[in-house]
Design a protein around this motif. Structure first.
Motif, short mmCIF file in Angstrom:
data_model
loop_
_atom_site.label_atom_id
_atom_site.label_comp_id
_atom_site.label_asym_id
_atom_site.label_seq_id
_atom_site.Cartn_x
_atom_site.Cartn_y
_atom_site.Cartn_z
N ASN A 88 12.46 -13.09 1.10
CA ASN A 88 10.95 -14.42 0.58
C ASN A 88 10.38 -13.14 1.13
OD1 ASN A 88 12.57 -16.25 -0.09
ND2 ASN A 88 12.17 -17.22 1.92
N PRO A 89 9.97 -11.39 0.72
CA PRO A 89 8.53 -10.50 0.63
C PRO A 89 7.38 -11.20 -0.12
CG PRO A 89 10.22 -9.82 -0.76
CD PRO A 89 10.52 -11.00 -0.17
N PRO A 90 6.22 -10.63 0.16
CA PRO A 90 5.12 -11.67 -0.02
C PRO A 90 5.25 -10.27 -1.51
CG PRO A 90 4.34 -10.76 1.48
CD PRO A 90 6.01 -10.78 2.06
N LYS A 91 4.08 -10.72 -2.61
CA LYS A 91 3.77 -9.12 -2.76
C LYS A 91 2.33 -8.58 -2.46
CE LYS A 91 5.31 -10.82 -8.07
NZ LYS A 91 5.07 -11.12 -9.27
N ILE A 92 2.44 -7.63 -2.42
CA ILE A 92 0.63 -6.96 -1.56
C ILE A 92 1.33 -5.82 -2.57
CG2 ILE A 92 2.28 -6.87 0.69
CD1 ILE A 92 2.82 -3.97 0.61
N LEU A 93 -0.78 -5.56 -2.79
CA LEU A 93 -0.99 -3.85 -2.88
C LEU A 93 -2.13 -3.40 -2.37
CD1 LEU A 93 -2.30 -3.15 -6.10
CD2 LEU A 93 -3.90 -4.81 -5.34
N TYR A 94 -1.70 -1.90 -2.18
CA TYR A 94 -2.35 -1.00 -1.22
C TYR A 94 -3.75 -0.19 -2.03
CZ TYR A 94 -3.42 2.19 2.04
OH TYR A 94 -3.97 3.00 3.25
N GLU A 95 -4.85 -0.19 -2.75
CA GLU A 95 -5.98 0.54 -2.91
C GLU A 95 -6.45 1.33 -1.88
OE1 GLU A 95 -7.11 -2.84 -6.04
OE2 GLU A 95 -7.33 -3.87 -4.05
N ASN A 96 -7.49 2.18 -2.01
CA ASN A 96 -7.37 3.50 -1.71
C ASN A 96 -9.06 3.36 -2.54
OD1 ASN A 96 -5.22 5.24 -1.05
ND2 ASN A 96 -5.17 4.64 -2.82
N ILE A 97 -10.12 2.51 -1.04
CA ILE A 97 -11.35 2.56 -1.74
C ILE A 97 -12.71 3.17 -0.79
CG2 ILE A 97 -13.68 0.35 -1.29
CD1 ILE A 97 -10.90 -0.12 -2.27
N PRO A 98 -13.21 4.03 -1.52
CA PRO A 98 -14.27 4.96 -0.81
C PRO A 98 -15.47 4.71 -0.65
CG PRO A 98 -14.38 4.77 -3.37
CD PRO A 98 -13.83 4.08 -2.84
N VAL A 108 -10.83 4.51 2.88
CA VAL A 108 -10.36 2.90 3.17
C VAL A 108 -9.75 2.10 3.05
CG1 VAL A 108 -11.64 0.79 4.61
CG2 VAL A 108 -12.39 2.63 4.33
N GLY A 109 -8.51 2.38 3.00
CA GLY A 109 -7.11 1.02 2.94
C GLY A 109 -7.45 -0.19 3.28
N LEU A 110 -6.97 -0.65 1.50
CA LEU A 110 -7.10 -2.45 1.56
C LEU A 110 -5.86 -2.88 1.72
CD1 LEU A 110 -8.93 -4.75 2.28
CD2 LEU A 110 -9.40 -4.75 -0.67
N VAL A 111 -5.18 -3.43 2.23
CA VAL A 111 -4.15 -4.10 1.64
C VAL A 111 -3.76 -5.10 1.27
CG1 VAL A 111 -1.15 -4.63 2.80
CG2 VAL A 111 -2.64 -1.88 3.58
N THR A 112 -4.07 -5.90 0.48
CA THR A 112 -3.40 -7.34 -0.30
C THR A 112 -2.57 -7.58 -0.11
OG1 THR A 112 -6.00 -7.13 -1.17
CG2 THR A 112 -4.57 -8.95 -1.79
N ILE A 113 -2.21 -8.59 0.93
CA ILE A 113 -1.52 -9.90 1.21
C ILE A 113 -1.44 -10.60 -0.42
CG2 ILE A 113 0.57 -11.14 2.73
CD1 ILE A 113 -1.38 -8.39 4.15
#
Length: 378
Positions: A88-98, A108-113
């Motif tokens: 049951n893995p959640p959807k995640i998103l990794y974004e690179n924020i300057p 700065v890395g931002l992981v959204t779960i």
């Protein structure tokens, strides 16, 4: 539309980690221990936030909350890692924020779960975490549990408030475009394109032609209205194309055993923009590793291992040969030298400490390519 830089600031304003966000100095997904720690936090945050987004901020000092940044992390297949180990893995998103105070090569890395209503647990073991283990957030800790996890809405109001306070404005977007063009990249040709009257993509890079193909090097590409860095590299060459509704980045890597005079397409990333304020990212792996004569490659492989041993003993090695170590071992691994990747990882310390910092840049680049290959073909 959420301004991700502002979102990070608002998350950090809570100062202490809690049950809906965590912060890390850096991610280490090269080792089983690092992967296990990351997956543990994903599992715990997902289980503790079934009705709201939860977050991990990467590149922040834990004690002082100082934003120090981390390397640009372009692994769009990080979802595959989560899917491989969690049921049951959640959807995640990794974004690179300057951030303005950081060097160009740091973000700065931002992981959204994303929220979901099923409990996540480990379907197979990794490092010290056995299969069937589940985690929850207790304060700022991700803790294992064998008890039934209650459905909680306790964080919904706080997270919605933070996200609403992070919404973008026209002023922020215009300021970001001007900052990108006139300050951060005043030494490079800059371009921008507006998609669907909502999305603004800016890119900067040094244009050059190679065999009738136009490449950009020293490339920085941002979706400025969300403050998301889509691509960054001081080393790689990319081809940029776009139409009215989509933006395409095709990355090439220069490779060769004794030089890097041949360009191989690595990956194509397409961003498609929609009228409803959303966009979709699709990734297609293009890389076909060059194949070499095994007898010749075996000789080069042994010579490379010998150079590593010399470096470890403090002996002199020609600088060009040191700089070639990462790409040579990568090519050997892709030509069925099964130990080559492990040898490369074992050489990390001596490469990182080498006088020419490019050696470590090439080391990270080689591991990045191998990681992409693994997630595509494993």
């Amino acid at each position: 539309m959420i301004n991700k830089r502002l979102l990070i600031k608002n998350l950090l304003a809570h100062n202490n980690e809690n049950s809906f966000y965590d912060k890390k100095r850096q991610l280490n997904l090269h080792s089983k221990e690092g992967k296990a720690k990351f997956l543990k936090h994903i599992c715990a945050l997902s289980n503790s936030n079934p009705f709201n987004n939860s977050y991990i901020v990467v590149g922040v000092e834990d004690d002082t909350n100082e934003i120090v940044g981390d390397d640009f992390f372009d692994d769009s297949r990080i979802q595959n890692l989560v899917n491989a180990f969690l049921e049951n893995p959640p959807k995640i998103l990794y974004e690179n924020i300057p951030f303005p105070n950081l060097p160009k090569d740091k973000v700065v890395g931002l992981v959204t779960i994303k929220p979901k209503n099923k409990i996540s647990f480990f379907k197979k073991s990794i490092h010290t975490i056995p299969a069937q283990t589940s985690f929850v957030r207790i304060g700022s800790n991700s803790s294992p549990t064998i008890e039934k996890i209650p459905v909680s809405k306790s964080n919904v109001e706080a997270v919605i408030s933070i996200e609403n306070n992070s919404r973008n404005s026209i002023e922020n977007t215009l300021d970001s475009v001007l900052d990108f063009i006139t300050i951060r990249h005043k030494d490079l040709p800059c371009h921008y394109k507006v998609f669907r009257e909502n999305f603004v993509v800016c890119w900067a890079g040094q244009k050059r032609k190679f065999r009738e193909q136009t490449f950009f090097s020293r490339v920085d590409i941002e979706l400025v209205n969300e403050q998301v860095k889509l691509f960054y590299s001081n080393q790689d060459d990319v081809v940029i194309t776009y139409d009215e509704n989509s933006f395409h980045i095709t990355e090439y890597v220069p490779l060769g055993l004794n030089d890097k005079t041949s360009f191989y397409p690595l990956e194509k990333v397409t961003f498609t923009f929609y009228d409803n304020g959303y966009y979709k990212m699709e990734t297609k792996m293009l890389f076909e590793p060059p194949q070499y004569n095994k007898k010749l490659l075996h000789h080069i492989y042994n010579a490379t291992l010998n150079n590593i041993q010399k470096l470890q003993k403090g002996q002199l090695v020609d600088e060009k040969e040191v700089l070639n170590i990462p790409s040579t071992l990568m090519l050997c691994f892709l030509n069925d030298f099964k130990d080559a990747k492990d040898k490369l990882i074992e050489a990390k310390t001596v490469i990182k400490n080498y006088k020419n910092s490019l050696a470590y840049v090439y080391f990270k680049e080689s591991l990045r390519i191998l990681r992409k290959m693994k997630y595509n073909y494993s």
